[in-house]
Design a protein around this motif. Structure first.
Motif, PDB file in Angstrom:
ATOM      1  N   SER A  58      -3.406   7.200  -4.889  1.00 33.75           N
ATOM      2  CA  SER A  58      -3.289   7.666  -4.091  1.00 33.75           C
ATOM      3  C   SER A  58      -3.711   8.734  -3.687  1.00 33.75           C
ATOM      4  O   SER A  58      -3.803   9.991  -3.970  1.00 33.75           O
TER       5      SER A  58
ATOM      6  N   GLY B  43      -6.486  -0.107  -0.211  1.00 32.94           N
ATOM      7  CA  GLY B  43      -5.591  -0.095  -1.079  1.00 32.94           C
ATOM      8  C   GLY B  43      -5.677  -2.200  -1.643  1.00 32.94           C
ATOM      9  O   GLY B  43      -5.446  -2.539  -3.004  1.00 32.94           O
TER      10      GLY B  43
ATOM     11  N   ASN C 173      -0.170   1.397  -5.924  1.00 30.64           N
ATOM     12  CA  ASN C 173      -1.173   0.883  -5.641  1.00 30.64           C
ATOM     13  C   ASN C 173      -0.453   2.070  -3.767  1.00 30.64           C
ATOM     14  O   ASN C 173       0.614   1.594  -3.243  1.00 30.64           O
ATOM     15  N   ASP C 174      -0.590   2.956  -3.403  1.00 34.00           N
ATOM     16  CA  ASP C 174       0.011   3.789  -2.789  1.00 34.00           C
ATOM     17  C   ASP C 174      -0.923   4.430  -1.807  1.00 34.00           C
ATOM     18  O   ASP C 174      -1.623   5.862  -1.103  1.00 34.00           O
ATOM     19  N   SER C 175      -1.844   3.685  -1.354  1.00 36.25           N
ATOM     20  CA  SER C 175      -2.971   4.228  -0.757  1.00 36.25           C
ATOM     21  C   SER C 175      -3.012   4.476   0.656  1.00 36.25           C
ATOM     22  O   SER C 175      -4.073   4.787   1.450  1.00 36.25           O
ATOM     23  N   LYS C 176      -1.636   3.794   1.414  1.00 39.53           N
ATOM     24  CA  LYS C 176      -1.344   4.653   2.153  1.00 39.53           C
ATOM     25  C   LYS C 176      -1.032   6.469   2.539  1.00 39.53           C
ATOM     26  O   LYS C 176      -0.571   6.642   3.546  1.00 39.53           O
TER      27      LYS C 176
ATOM     28  N   SER D 293      -9.663   6.386   4.410  1.00 41.26           N
ATOM     29  CA  SER D 293     -10.605   6.362   3.677  1.00 41.26           C
ATOM     30  C   SER D 293     -11.964   5.718   4.156  1.00 41.26           C
ATOM     31  O   SER D 293     -12.748   5.164   3.910  1.00 41.26           O
TER      32      SER D 293
ATOM     33  N   GLU E 187      -5.443  -0.329   4.426  1.00 44.77           N
ATOM     34  CA  GLU E 187      -5.276  -1.418   3.583  1.00 44.77           C
ATOM     35  C   GLU E 187      -6.153  -1.881   2.863  1.00 44.77           C
ATOM     36  O   GLU E 187      -6.727  -2.592   1.896  1.00 44.77           O
TER      37      GLU E 187
ATOM     38  N   HIS F 255       0.802  -0.781  -0.269  1.00 41.90           N
ATOM     39  CA  HIS F 255      -0.182   0.079   0.032  1.00 41.90           C
ATOM     40  C   HIS F 255       0.530   1.436  -0.153  1.00 41.90           C
ATOM     41  O   HIS F 255       0.306   2.179  -0.105  1.00 41.90           O
TER      42      HIS F 255
ATOM     43  N   ARG G 271      -6.064  -3.330  -5.474  1.00 43.01           N
ATOM     44  CA  ARG G 271      -5.515  -4.392  -5.888  1.00 43.01           C
ATOM     45  C   ARG G 271      -6.135  -5.187  -6.372  1.00 43.01           C
ATOM     46  O   ARG G 271      -6.198  -5.934  -8.126  1.00 43.01           O
TER      47      ARG G 271
END
Length: 474
Positions: free
Chosen positions: A433, A449, A335-338, A438, A446, A320, A453
């Motif tokens: 990003s 993300g 994936n840069d969900s963090k 979230s 997570e 993530h 994915r």
């Protein structure tokens, strides 16, 4: 039997409930959300199974409920999950009544303080730095799991494997520090400091004080000397401070004997050559900063440079955070969900090849966005906006004379639309990003993300009937 009330039905709350039950407490686990609203953000069958397991263990579970502090229901202890605001009425009242009120990680500390901790905090960079430190210690043969915001919930370590641990490597957010009184890692790491979580902490000064309180309790302190805010702060009163800099010995704060830096393409820690920086494969100057802080922590933990070099060379990155998922029709999906705030999202954009199709949005947070928007102008061919923040972001981009955006609302729409736009814009990358939390539609970053994915890995080339190229780490 002593009564404990846990607030927050998440991984941390469940772990806290199990730990206290194991140690003879009468435990009730509460969540203000209803089962329907929780299930919308998670798997309903998993939620039901989890609740059934808790009840079978003798733990009461109350959804759509807040604990009562009126007699005869006054608890001896209240334990709060990280996502629960510290200033909700029941917690304010509890502290006024001198009811012991702590966070989940503080509870874990009470059971695990005989084991040395490394605590990592900061606005950005915590996760990568934490994972790197854990990887180095594990390469050296230590049982040193990561916990807190990544890996285990801290209380899980206390009831699952506390007998075997050599070190605990904990990513600790401001939320967790705020609800801790005694938590005092042996080694503390402060990665970065920029405006974040201001809707909860109100002022930048208060946010800083929370972070600083953890470092103040640590025996030894590591600080990112390349962070503009941290570099200028008055930290002279602290003892045993170690500074890092990717800009060389001359840019260190303090003595090189207490510094970790890059010089002539080598990592040097406290005067010792460790390894060439070329061994480290993660992109971006921010990741080099994370690496130096991890090396500093490893040195203070007594780790040999051979183990450090081996871990640096083999470290795959973290899920993530600039995580490569697949390539589809020549476009990389990352994936840069963090990246849950503007600064992290700016770094994410700066680290990938242009032109980029950016997917952004979610639950908006307070903060300064000019640098993020400048990166968008420089790198993004199109921005696809999702979640609650979509309208707000659209207005802000328009105000800044950037109009190549579309409001697509959902992640499903964003991934589908990104394929079409990437063709017309000849984009090299589709980057999630978000620059947002979230919690508008997901249980966590997570969860968000993983949804991205799944959508990416489900892409099929109809003419050839094959999926996109498998994932690997960027």
């Amino acid at each position: 039997m002593s009564q404990a009330e846990i607030i927050g039905l998440g991984r941390s709350g469940i772990a806290a409930a199990k730990l206290l039950k194991q140690n003879g407490w009468n435990v009730t686990l509460n969540d203000a959300a209803t089962s329907e609203s929780i299930a919308r953000r998670s798997n309903g069958s998993e939620l039901e199974a989890s609740i059934n397991n808790l009840v079978a263990a003798g733990i009461k579970v109350k959804l759509g409920h807040t604990p009562s502090l009126t007699s005869p229901n006054v608890p001896d202890l209240i334990v709060v999950s990280p996502g629960v605001p510290w200033d909700i009425p029941v917690l304010v009242e509890a502290r006024q009544q001198n009811i012991a009120t702590i966070g989940e990680i503080e509870l874990a500390w009470r059971y695990l303080k005989s084991i040395p901790w490394i605590g990592i905090t900061g606005t950005n960079g915590k996760t990568t730095t934490t994972a790197l430190i854990a990887a180095i210690l594990q390469m050296a043969g230590y049982d040193a799991p990561a916990c807190g915001n990544i890996g285990y919930a801290a209380c899980e370590l206390a009831f699952e494997k506390n007998k075997s641990l050599d070190w605990i490597v904990a990513e600790i957010s401001s939320y967790q520090i705020e609800s801790s009184v005694e938590l005092a890692p042996k080694i503390g790491v402060w990665t970065t400091f920029t405006p974040d979580h201001l809707s909860r902490h109100k002022t930048l000064a208060h946010y800083y004080e929370i972070k600083a309180s953890l470092l103040d309790r640590c025996q030894e302190k590591i600080i990112n000397g390349d962070d503009p805010y941290l570099r200028q702060m008055e930290i002279a009163q602290w003892q045993n401070v170690y500074w890092t800099s990717i800009k060389g010995k001359d840019k260190l704060v303090g003595s090189p004997d207490k510094g970790v830096y890059i010089e002539d393409a080598w990592i040097i820690a406290m005067g010792e050559l460790i390894c060439p920086i070329s061994l480290f494969k993660m992109p971006g100057t921010h990741n080099r900063q994370n690496l130096l802080m991890a090396v500093a922590a490893a040195k203070l933990a007594g780790i040999d440079k051979t183990a450090i070099a081996q871990a640096v060379a083999t470290f795959p990155g973290v899920p993530h955070r600039l995580e490569y998922i697949c390539t589809y029709q020549g476009v990389d999906f990352i994936n840069d969900s963090k990246a849950t705030n503007y600064d992290a999202a700016e770094v994410g954009l700066a680290s990938v090849k242009a032109p980029v199709i950016l997917i952004a949005g979610g639950e908006a947070k307070e903060g300064d966005d000019p640098k993020w928007i400048e990166q968008i102008k420089a790198k993004a061919a199109k921005v696809l906006l999702i979640g609650e923040a979509a309208e707000t972001f659209a207005q802000r981009l328009s105000q800044c004379n950037y109009n190549a955006y579309e409001i697509v609302e959902t992640m499903e729409n964003a991934v589908a639309r990104s394929i079409e736009v990437a063709k017309t814009e000849r984009a090299k990358v589709v980057l999630l990003s978000p620059a947002c939390a979230s919690f508008d539609r997901y249980q966590s970053f997570e969860h968000r993300g993983e949804h991205f994915r799944q959508l990416c890995e489900g892409l099929i080339l109809p003419s050839k009937g094959r999926a996109c190229t498998p994932r690997q780490q960027l």
